[in-house]
Design an enzyme around this catalytic site. Sequence first.
Site, PDB file in Angstrom:
ATOM      1  N   ILE A  99      15.096   9.776   7.350  1.00  0.00           N
ATOM      2  CA  ILE A  99      13.800   9.387   6.377  1.00  0.00           C
ATOM      3  C   ILE A  99      12.730   9.308   7.681  1.00  0.00           C
ATOM      4  O   ILE A  99      12.677   8.324   8.337  1.00  0.00           O
ATOM      5  CB  ILE A  99      13.700   8.274   5.557  1.00  0.00           C
ATOM      6  CG1 ILE A  99      14.767   8.497   4.555  1.00  0.00           C
ATOM      7  CG2 ILE A  99      12.281   8.118   4.762  1.00  0.00           C
ATOM      8  CD1 ILE A  99      14.457   9.780   3.593  1.00  0.00           C
ATOM      9  N   HIS A 114       8.444  -2.395  -7.234  1.00  0.00           N
ATOM     10  CA  HIS A 114       7.183  -2.713  -7.989  1.00  0.00           C
ATOM     11  C   HIS A 114       6.012  -2.271  -7.172  1.00  0.00           C
ATOM     12  O   HIS A 114       5.926  -2.305  -5.935  1.00  0.00           O
ATOM     13  CB  HIS A 114       7.163  -4.032  -8.360  1.00  0.00           C
ATOM     14  CG  HIS A 114       6.936  -5.085  -7.271  1.00  0.00           C
ATOM     15  ND1 HIS A 114       5.548  -5.303  -6.759  1.00  0.00           N
ATOM     16  CD2 HIS A 114       7.517  -6.124  -6.435  1.00  0.00           C
ATOM     17  CE1 HIS A 114       5.297  -6.077  -5.798  1.00  0.00           C
ATOM     18  NE2 HIS A 114       6.526  -6.594  -5.482  1.00  0.00           N
ATOM     19  N   ASP A 145       4.170  -6.045   0.401  1.00  0.00           N
ATOM     20  CA  ASP A 145       4.453  -6.683  -0.827  1.00  0.00           C
ATOM     21  C   ASP A 145       3.862  -5.887  -1.908  1.00  0.00           C
ATOM     22  O   ASP A 145       2.459  -6.440  -2.348  1.00  0.00           O
ATOM     23  CB  ASP A 145       4.661  -8.131  -0.981  1.00  0.00           C
ATOM     24  CG  ASP A 145       5.000  -8.703  -2.292  1.00  0.00           C
ATOM     25  OD1 ASP A 145       5.750  -7.880  -3.092  1.00  0.00           O
ATOM     26  OD2 ASP A 145       4.497  -9.704  -2.734  1.00  0.00           O
ATOM     27  N   GLU A 202       4.893  -6.761 -11.838  1.00  0.00           N
ATOM     28  CA  GLU A 202       5.950  -7.415 -11.204  1.00  0.00           C
ATOM     29  C   GLU A 202       5.546  -9.006 -10.759  1.00  0.00           C
ATOM     30  O   GLU A 202       6.327 -10.099 -10.915  1.00  0.00           O
ATOM     31  CB  GLU A 202       6.645  -6.816 -10.108  1.00  0.00           C
ATOM     32  CG  GLU A 202       7.923  -7.595  -9.469  1.00  0.00           C
ATOM     33  CD  GLU A 202       7.690  -8.464  -8.473  1.00  0.00           C
ATOM     34  OE1 GLU A 202       8.804  -9.191  -8.054  1.00  0.00           O
ATOM     35  OE2 GLU A 202       6.600  -8.652  -8.068  1.00  0.00           O
ATOM     36  N   GLU A 203       4.182  -8.795 -10.066  1.00  0.00           N
ATOM     37  CA  GLU A 203       3.786 -10.193  -9.705  1.00  0.00           C
ATOM     38  C   GLU A 203       3.513 -11.167 -10.826  1.00  0.00           C
ATOM     39  O   GLU A 203       3.083 -12.280 -10.435  1.00  0.00           O
ATOM     40  CB  GLU A 203       2.501 -10.030  -8.721  1.00  0.00           C
ATOM     41  CG  GLU A 203       2.823  -8.917  -7.545  1.00  0.00           C
ATOM     42  CD  GLU A 203       3.503  -9.687  -6.708  1.00  0.00           C
ATOM     43  OE1 GLU A 203       3.929 -10.898  -6.960  1.00  0.00           O
ATOM     44  OE2 GLU A 203       3.888  -9.182  -5.419  1.00  0.00           O
ATOM     45  N   ASP A 234      12.343  -4.505  -2.346  1.00  0.00           N
ATOM     46  CA  ASP A 234      11.030  -5.111  -2.540  1.00  0.00           C
ATOM     47  C   ASP A 234      10.625  -5.856  -1.220  1.00  0.00           C
ATOM     48  O   ASP A 234      11.398  -7.169  -0.804  1.00  0.00           O
ATOM     49  CB  ASP A 234      11.044  -6.528  -3.618  1.00  0.00           C
ATOM     50  CG  ASP A 234       9.807  -7.077  -4.032  1.00  0.00           C
ATOM     51  OD1 ASP A 234       8.781  -6.740  -3.211  1.00  0.00           O
ATOM     52  OD2 ASP A 234       9.851  -7.821  -5.064  1.00  0.00           O
ATOM     53  N   HIS A 287       1.303 -12.357  -0.088  1.00  0.00           N
ATOM     54  CA  HIS A 287       0.488 -12.673  -1.073  1.00  0.00           C
ATOM     55  C   HIS A 287      -0.891 -13.143  -0.878  1.00  0.00           C
ATOM     56  O   HIS A 287      -1.657 -13.872  -1.168  1.00  0.00           O
ATOM     57  CB  HIS A 287       0.789 -13.800  -2.053  1.00  0.00           C
ATOM     58  CG  HIS A 287       2.210 -13.353  -3.113  1.00  0.00           C
ATOM     59  ND1 HIS A 287       2.287 -14.036  -4.165  1.00  0.00           N
ATOM     60  CD2 HIS A 287       2.793 -12.105  -2.923  1.00  0.00           C
ATOM     61  CE1 HIS A 287       3.503 -13.400  -4.578  1.00  0.00           C
ATOM     62  NE2 HIS A 287       3.490 -12.136  -4.139  1.00  0.00           N
ATOM     63  N   ASP A 330      11.606   1.593   9.126  1.00  0.00           N
ATOM     64  CA  ASP A 330      12.502   2.769   9.552  1.00  0.00           C
ATOM     65  C   ASP A 330      13.812   2.334   8.991  1.00  0.00           C
ATOM     66  O   ASP A 330      14.447   3.292   8.410  1.00  0.00           O
ATOM     67  CB  ASP A 330      12.022   3.018  10.889  1.00  0.00           C
ATOM     68  CG  ASP A 330      12.627   4.386  11.199  1.00  0.00           C
ATOM     69  OD1 ASP A 330      12.892   5.226  10.456  1.00  0.00           O
ATOM     70  OD2 ASP A 330      12.940   4.639  12.629  1.00  0.00           O
ATOM     71  N   ASP A 390      15.757   4.422   5.921  1.00  0.00           N
ATOM     72  CA  ASP A 390      17.262   5.145   6.038  1.00  0.00           C
ATOM     73  C   ASP A 390      18.208   4.567   5.204  1.00  0.00           C
ATOM     74  O   ASP A 390      19.073   5.272   4.743  1.00  0.00           O
ATOM     75  CB  ASP A 390      17.332   5.214   7.637  1.00  0.00           C
ATOM     76  CG  ASP A 390      16.575   6.134   8.394  1.00  0.00           C
ATOM     77  OD1 ASP A 390      15.938   6.840   7.882  1.00  0.00           O
ATOM     78  OD2 ASP A 390      16.483   5.825   9.662  1.00  0.00           O
TER      79      ASP A 390
END
Length: 435
Positions: A41, A122, A134, A168-169, A197, A283, A298, A302
Amino acid sequence: MNLSVPRRAAALSLTAALTLAGFTGASANATPAATLAAPDIPVANVKQHLADLQSIANANGGNRAHGRTGYKASIDFVKAKLDAAGYTTTIQQFTYNGTTGYNLIADWPGGDPNQVLMAGAHLDSVSSGAGINDNGSGSAAILETALAVSRAGLQPTKHLRFGWWGAEELGLVGSKYYVNNLPTTERSKISGYLNFDMIGSPNPGYFVYDDDPAIEQTFKDYFAGLGVPTEIETEGDGRSDHASFKNVGIPVGGLFTGASRVKTSAQVQKWGGTATAFDRCYHSSCDTTANINDTALDRNSDAVAHAIWTLSAGTTTPPPGPVFENTADVSIPDNGAAVTSTVNVTGVTGNAPATLKVGVDIIHTWRGDLVVDLVAPDGSVYNLKPFSSSDSADNVQTTYTVNASSEVANGAWKLRVQDKAAYDTGYINSFKLTF
């Protein structure tokens, strides 16, 4: 990542988990995906998605939070990429705190609809920042993996589905809504859910969820192959969207690089970095594109692809190469001299393939009279169809496969046709080469 849902320990034996998850093997007619190397990837592609999410946040008040314009723009951005890649996408709406939220579901055509492998992340941020680690990191990684599935023409045994969750948060709201609105029969078809996540933390660790043993081992094996040690994820275990699936009995697993917890000295020895928070911008407003460790991003991207290829068990069909076609009609004289239709091939590097596709469309009232050859640019002749006095059917409309690997691809290729018997006539309708 949301930090409000309690941890629930996995309790399945390996044998039971393999059976429940549907990971006991591919069908007899498919090549196991484990024998097919997942593509690398490109981290540059993943980072570009993060840059785009950052731009969306910048243009929408600095965040991509539930109920804000930045979140809807993020959904639209991801959806457009997937639509162009051939996915069937669905936006699922829900309401929370008086505002509309959105989940995005993307299904890759094909695969067993009774065995669904799903990956999710999310897409929302907190209101204080752009949320690039995040959870732009997980969202971008599964987006690029989904696009890699399309580029490879993956034909998995299992059906592939990807999900991007809203709110989600605020307590896993979007993923709970999705799971709770799935009929029981549809839940039972999900053989595994993979959650990503925070997978690019700037001071990273390499954590693997210890939920479903088969999924867990898939990730551990991948990192072991890189020589990267892993630990069981505990900081956020059960506190991201996988909990929504796990709580209804769906096998789950995933990856994590750490949030606000401090990296121990032993972990510094293991992974490098400093004895500070895995993500000092967790956050916060500084969770921007500058808050990403490229190596972690990376490796984890992958690993996402490796798990998708391995656990879905499939085969790949290479995408078709360039096509060159001549649609001009060329008359074929009755019992006369050979005629040709020419296509000029340009811009193809190296030699022609061993599986050169030669598309022939000849309209003729007695095709047995015809001898059909492919003539390469250097004059080499490949017979496609010999003369046959007994073949009384009409027309030659088919695609031949020719091993032309000894021929330089670029140049003038000719379809040569000669009528070698009396009474019937026709014409070359079209001739094309697919490299």
